[in-house]
Design an enzyme around this catalytic site. Structure first.
Site, mmCIF file in Angstrom:
data_model
loop_
_atom_site.group_PDB
_atom_site.id
_atom_site.type_symbol
_atom_site.label_atom_id
_atom_site.label_comp_id
_atom_site.label_asym_id
_atom_site.label_seq_id
_atom_site.Cartn_x
_atom_site.Cartn_y
_atom_site.Cartn_z
ATOM 1 N N GLU A 116 2.491 68.611 23.670
ATOM 2 C CA GLU A 116 2.094 68.022 22.369
ATOM 3 C C GLU A 116 2.714 66.642 22.064
ATOM 4 O O GLU A 116 2.472 66.158 21.155
ATOM 5 C CB GLU A 116 2.455 68.863 21.166
ATOM 6 C CG GLU A 116 1.706 70.126 21.023
ATOM 7 C CD GLU A 116 0.153 69.846 21.185
ATOM 8 O OE1 GLU A 116 -0.414 69.000 20.519
ATOM 9 O OE2 GLU A 116 -0.392 70.494 22.097
ATOM 10 N N ARG A 153 0.871 43.408 38.994
ATOM 11 C CA ARG A 153 0.116 42.254 39.707
ATOM 12 C C ARG A 153 0.458 41.049 39.118
ATOM 13 O O ARG A 153 -0.070 40.053 39.581
ATOM 14 C CB ARG A 153 -1.042 42.626 39.677
ATOM 15 C CG ARG A 153 -1.819 42.703 38.353
ATOM 16 C CD ARG A 153 -2.970 43.661 38.555
ATOM 17 N NE ARG A 153 -3.969 43.143 39.473
ATOM 18 C CZ ARG A 153 -4.815 42.337 39.617
ATOM 19 N NH1 ARG A 153 -4.811 41.271 38.753
ATOM 20 N NH2 ARG A 153 -5.466 41.988 40.655
ATOM 21 N N ASP A 168 -8.282 36.710 36.849
ATOM 22 C CA ASP A 168 -8.670 37.941 36.202
ATOM 23 C C ASP A 168 -9.307 37.923 34.781
ATOM 24 O O ASP A 168 -9.025 37.095 34.207
ATOM 25 C CB ASP A 168 -7.502 39.142 36.009
ATOM 26 C CG ASP A 168 -7.114 39.613 37.514
ATOM 27 O OD1 ASP A 168 -7.964 39.427 38.402
ATOM 28 O OD2 ASP A 168 -6.063 40.042 37.502
HETATM 29 N N1 SAM Z 1 -0.725 65.634 20.705
HETATM 30 C C1 SAM Z 1 -0.769 64.373 20.974
HETATM 31 C C2 SAM Z 1 -1.838 63.545 20.021
HETATM 32 O O1 SAM Z 1 -2.771 63.998 19.664
HETATM 33 O O2 SAM Z 1 -1.315 62.415 19.898
HETATM 34 C C3 SAM Z 1 -1.411 64.154 22.507
HETATM 35 C C4 SAM Z 1 -0.324 64.641 23.455
HETATM 36 S S1 SAM Z 1 -0.902 64.386 24.937
HETATM 37 C C5 SAM Z 1 -1.575 65.833 25.532
HETATM 38 C C6 SAM Z 1 0.699 64.275 26.031
HETATM 39 C C7 SAM Z 1 1.160 62.871 26.284
HETATM 40 O O3 SAM Z 1 0.130 62.191 27.021
HETATM 41 C C8 SAM Z 1 1.487 62.025 25.106
HETATM 42 O O4 SAM Z 1 2.749 62.287 24.505
HETATM 43 C C9 SAM Z 1 1.634 60.831 25.667
HETATM 44 O O5 SAM Z 1 2.852 60.430 26.423
HETATM 45 C C10 SAM Z 1 0.617 60.895 26.862
HETATM 46 N N2 SAM Z 1 -0.813 60.302 26.328
HETATM 47 C C11 SAM Z 1 -2.015 61.029 26.220
HETATM 48 N N3 SAM Z 1 -2.725 60.184 25.717
HETATM 49 C C12 SAM Z 1 -2.522 58.862 25.769
HETATM 50 C C13 SAM Z 1 -2.947 57.442 25.595
HETATM 51 N N4 SAM Z 1 -3.982 57.436 24.833
HETATM 52 N N5 SAM Z 1 -2.109 56.186 25.400
HETATM 53 C C14 SAM Z 1 -0.765 56.601 26.207
HETATM 54 N N6 SAM Z 1 -0.375 58.032 26.401
HETATM 55 C C15 SAM Z 1 -1.100 58.979 26.209
#
Ligand code: SAM
Length: 253
Positions: A116, A153, A168
């Site tokens: 989560e 990069r 880019d």
């Molecule tokens: N419950 C969280 C929410 O809805 O904000 C989502 C948790 S996600 C399943 C698990 C982890 O994936 C997050 O803590 C983050 O580190 C990463 N993550 C998921 N989506 C992301 C995004 N769009 N950008 C950056 N990190 C992401």
């Protein structure tokens, strides 16, 4: 310029795999950048090496505990010009400008969440909270690698051709111009004549105009953010007329 990238994770293998190949692999092998994977389990104090626990207030899933993360950051003894980046869907949307800014730091630390996410209090210890887009993926490792790939990069001598990163999309606030390679004709689709002309000035103008055209058509919001030259404005007027002509020629009476 970034010298070292640290990843705080419970899934070290994901990061390891990335640094084996292609541009990042070569950058590490030639000493242009270094990486360090920190397994958060090494900073736990219980016999099960627990890095997550149930959420206060109830609800599904697990939350990553704050103490292993902070102990791991402490142990890095980061130099002054370093940044800690929390990957989270709640962060600011990743843009090329941020990659550039981060590429000028000394060391970067990526905090990769799972389940989560991390205990909210970690927010206070991160310099940046970054989202790679308005969607949710399973873990911060892939998000941190998206950022790393963009940063690596930009580092000096990493790309074979130094100018590649400069041209880019987004580097100058516009999208990249279209690229073609041999054969010159494929299934009746021809490479634009000007690109085969050898006329450098015309090629440069064609490419700039294409960049402006595709930015205008696909991402007009970007054009509002850049300073256009007189020549750019002239080309945009030409593009407008070309588009109008194209529409008129293709409308059925
Ligand atoms: N419950 C969280 C929410 O809805 O904000 C989502 C948790 S996600 C399943 C698990 C982890 O994936 C997050 O803590 C983050 O580190 C990463 N993550 C998921 N989506 C992301 C995004 N769009 N950008 C950056 N990190 C992401």
């Amino acid at each position: 310029m970034v010298k070292k990238l640290h990843y705080l994770t419970t899934f070290p293998e994901i990061i390891e795999a990335y640094f084996k190949y292609s541009i990042p692999g070569r950058a590490v092998n030639s000493g242009l950048v270094d990486f360090n994977i920190v397994n958060l389990r090494d900073f736990t104090t219980d016999k099960h090496r627990t890095t997550d626990d149930t959420p206060y207030g109830g609800g599904p899933g697990m939350v990553m505990k704050i103490s292993p993360i902070l102990s791991a950051i402490d142990a890095l003894r980061l130099p002054q010009n370093s940044a800690t980046i929390l990957l989270t869907p709640k962060g600011s949307l990743l843009q090329q400008d941020l990659l550039k800014e981060l590429s000028e730091k000394d060391q970067l630390v990526f905090l990769c969440g799972h389940y989560e996410g991390m205990d909210e209090r970690i927010d206070l210890y991160a310099h940046y909270a970054v989202s790679i887009g308005d969607y949710v993926i399973g873990g911060g490792e892939i998000a941190s690698l998206v950022m790393s790939d963009g940063i690596i990069r930009l580092l000096k001598n990493v790309l074979g051709n130094e100018s590649s990163a400069e041209q880019d999309s987004f580097s100058h606030g516009v999208l990249d111009y279209p690229q073609y390679t041999k054969p010159r004709i494929y299934d009746e689709l021809e490479v634009p004549e000007v690109l085969c002309s050898g006329h450098h000035k015309n090629i440069m103008r064609y490419r700039r105009k294409e960049s402006l055209k595709w930015t205008l058509l696909l991402r007009p919001d970007l054009l509002k953010k850049i300073k256009l030259s007189q020549e750019d404005i002239k080309m945009l007027k030409e593009i407008k007329i070309e588009i109008q002509t194209f529409i008129m020629d293709n409308i059925d009476e």
